[in-house]
Design a protein around this motif. Structure first.
Motif, PDB file in Angstrom:
ATOM      1  N   PRO A   1       0.726  -1.315  -0.008  1.00  0.00           N
ATOM      2  CA  PRO A   1       0.105  -0.062   0.010  1.00  0.00           C
ATOM      3  C   PRO A   1       0.934   1.484  -0.072  1.00  0.00           C
ATOM      4  CG  PRO A   1      -0.979  -1.759   1.613  1.00  0.00           C
ATOM      5  CD  PRO A   1       0.307  -2.151   1.082  1.00  0.00           C
TER       6      PRO A   1
ATOM      7  N   ASN B   1       0.007  -7.307   7.080  1.00  0.00           N
ATOM      8  CA  ASN B   1       0.117  -6.916   5.407  1.00  0.00           C
ATOM      9  C   ASN B   1       1.353  -7.342   4.837  1.00  0.00           C
ATOM     10  OD1 ASN B   1      -2.452  -5.284   4.860  1.00  0.00           O
ATOM     11  ND2 ASN B   1      -1.883  -4.664   7.137  1.00  0.00           N
TER      12      ASN B   1
ATOM     13  N   ALA C   1      -5.885   1.483   3.259  1.00  0.00           N
ATOM     14  CA  ALA C   1      -5.551   0.164   2.583  1.00  0.00           C
ATOM     15  C   ALA C   1      -5.218  -0.632   3.593  1.00  0.00           C
ATOM     16  CB  ALA C   1      -4.715   0.615   1.355  1.00  0.00           C
TER      17      ALA C   1
ATOM     18  N   ARG D   1      -6.918  -4.319   4.641  1.00  0.00           N
ATOM     19  CA  ARG D   1      -6.555  -5.593   4.073  1.00  0.00           C
ATOM     20  C   ARG D   1      -6.281  -6.643   5.254  1.00  0.00           C
ATOM     21  NH1 ARG D   1      -2.145  -4.062  -0.328  1.00  0.00           N
ATOM     22  NH2 ARG D   1      -3.343  -2.622  -1.753  1.00  0.00           N
ATOM     23  N   GLU D   2      -6.173  -6.195   6.467  1.00  0.00           N
ATOM     24  CA  GLU D   2      -5.665  -7.055   7.375  1.00  0.00           C
ATOM     25  C   GLU D   2      -6.394  -8.406   7.766  1.00  0.00           C
ATOM     26  OE1 GLU D   2      -2.742  -4.954  10.725  1.00  0.00           O
ATOM     27  OE2 GLU D   2      -5.023  -4.549  10.928  1.00  0.00           O
TER      28      GLU D   2
ATOM     29  N   GLY E   1      -8.866  -9.748   5.539  1.00  0.00           N
ATOM     30  CA  GLY E   1      -9.113 -10.512   4.296  1.00  0.00           C
ATOM     31  C   GLY E   1      -7.528 -11.215   4.297  1.00  0.00           C
ATOM     32  N   PHE E   2      -6.363 -10.672   4.567  1.00  0.00           N
ATOM     33  CA  PHE E   2      -5.304 -11.318   4.405  1.00  0.00           C
ATOM     34  C   PHE E   2      -5.065 -12.547   5.304  1.00  0.00           C
ATOM     35  CE2 PHE E   2      -2.179  -7.807   2.243  1.00  0.00           C
ATOM     36  CZ  PHE E   2      -2.980  -7.652   1.156  1.00  0.00           C
TER      37      PHE E   2
END
Length: 354
Positions: A40, A219, A278, A282-283, A285-286
């Motif tokens: 990101p 991330n 961003a 994302r955390e 989902g990652f």
């Protein structure tokens, strides 16, 4: 006036002056980074800062334009010499990982000497920019290396990712753990050995046996596929870092027309916010994606977290004393960092001012 307000004020003033501006200029600038653009803090440079510059100038009625050259993923410099890369003008604008400069940019690494204190990426981003607004020495350190600060960048909280499971502090005994820059301080007293490295090096170091795992953010885990060679993710929540900043070579910045300066300053503040959005988005989902790909996720018990943080040496006190001896307002920066966290609802697991 805040840094963001100053940026907007400059931009507005330049807009008003655009009708009587001097002759148009095409300015050649290079944007760079040690890290690849799928992260990101680099992606926002290439997808927002670079293309928006000329859009903003055109919308302001300015005839000035930027001709950008982009060079990412270490093509100009690596994480450990990015500061010098921008200082020398190898890149005009870049993400600088302050995490890799604990000696040259000590004040920008305050959070690494007060772990388990602040975790929220948006909070950390705001605190990072607030420190630059309220403590002159923060900008003076950038000026020492011929740079202008445009916007702070934060990442999520740090956790463990290892080849073998970790359920207590005892499991860290003898492990070699990759930890970028000052993050290695957090392993003192745990029995683990810190190995200094940047994210792009983690996969190969673990797969070849140089290390047994890493201390890193979620991330960074998925994009670099660390879970493929170290499948055990232990959520520790050690606190997050103000990992770096978007900066610009000061000589270049000072040579730019005022309208271009104003646009870049405003984009620097937007960069901060967009990276935080961003990273924060994302955390979850990652983590889910890595689990679906075979990673095993567990959480370090609260008693072990307390055991960890209370077993650390007086990182903050030692850091303050060292930097105060060099004439730097480290105590002021530490207090501002912790106060910034408390103002935003963070409760440090250990009082680093004691």
């Amino acid at each position: 006036m805040t840094e963001f307000s100053r940026a907007l004020a400059i931009g507005t003033a330049c807009l008003m002056a655009s009708g009587i501006a001097a002759s148009a200029e095409t300015i050649k600038l290079t944007a760079g980074s040690s890290h690849p653009p799928f992260l990101p803090w680099v992606e926002v440079i290439t997808k927002h800062v670079v293309p928006e510059t000329n859009k903003r100038l055109e919308a302001m009625g300015s005839d000035n334009r930027i001709e950008w050259t982009e060079a990412y993923a270490g093509s100009l410099f690596n994480a450990f010499n990015a500061l010098e890369g921008v200082e020398s003008g190898l890149a005009d604008l870049a993400w600088i990982g302050t995490i890799f400069e604990p000696e040259k940019l000590p004040l920008h690494n305050v959070h690494f000497y007060a772990p388990f204190a602040v975790s929220g990426v948006h909070d950390l981003t705001e605190i990072g920019n607030q420190l630059h607004e309220e403590v002159p020495a923060m900008n003076e350190q950038w000026a020492k290396y011929n740079q202008v600060h445009l916007g702070a960048m934060a990442d999520g909280s740090y956790h463990l990712i290892t080849k073998e499971p970790v359920s207590s502090l005892d499991d860290l005994q003898g492990l070699k753990l990759l930890a970028g820059g000052a993050v290695g301080n957090w392993l003192q007293g745990t029995g683990a050995v810190a190995v200094n490295a940047a994210f792009p090096e983690f996969y190969s170091s673990i797969s070849t046996g140089v290390a047994d795992g890493a201390v890193m953010t979620i991330n960074g885990m998925l994009p670099f596929k660390i879970h493929e060679v170290a499948p055990h993710i232990t959520l520790v929540d050690m606190g997050g870092p103000v990992t770096g900043s978007l900066t610009m070579n000061a000589e270049t910045f000072n040579s730019l027309p005022e309208d271009v300066q104003g646009v870049l300053m405003a984009l620097g503040m937007e960069y901060s916010q967009m990276v935080a959005d961003a990273v924060g988005g994302r955390e979850a989902g990652f983590l889910k994606a890595m689990q679906e790909q075979g990673a095993i996720v567990s959480e370090l018990p609260e008693a072990e977290r307390l055991r960890w943080v209370n077993g650390l040496p007086d990182l903050a006190g030692d850091w303050v004393a060292l930097n105060a001896a060099a004439g730097l307002p480290a105590a002021e920066v530490l207090k501002a960092f912790l106060d910034g966290g408390r103002e935003r609802g963070s409760a440090p697991l250990r009082d680093w001012t004691q």
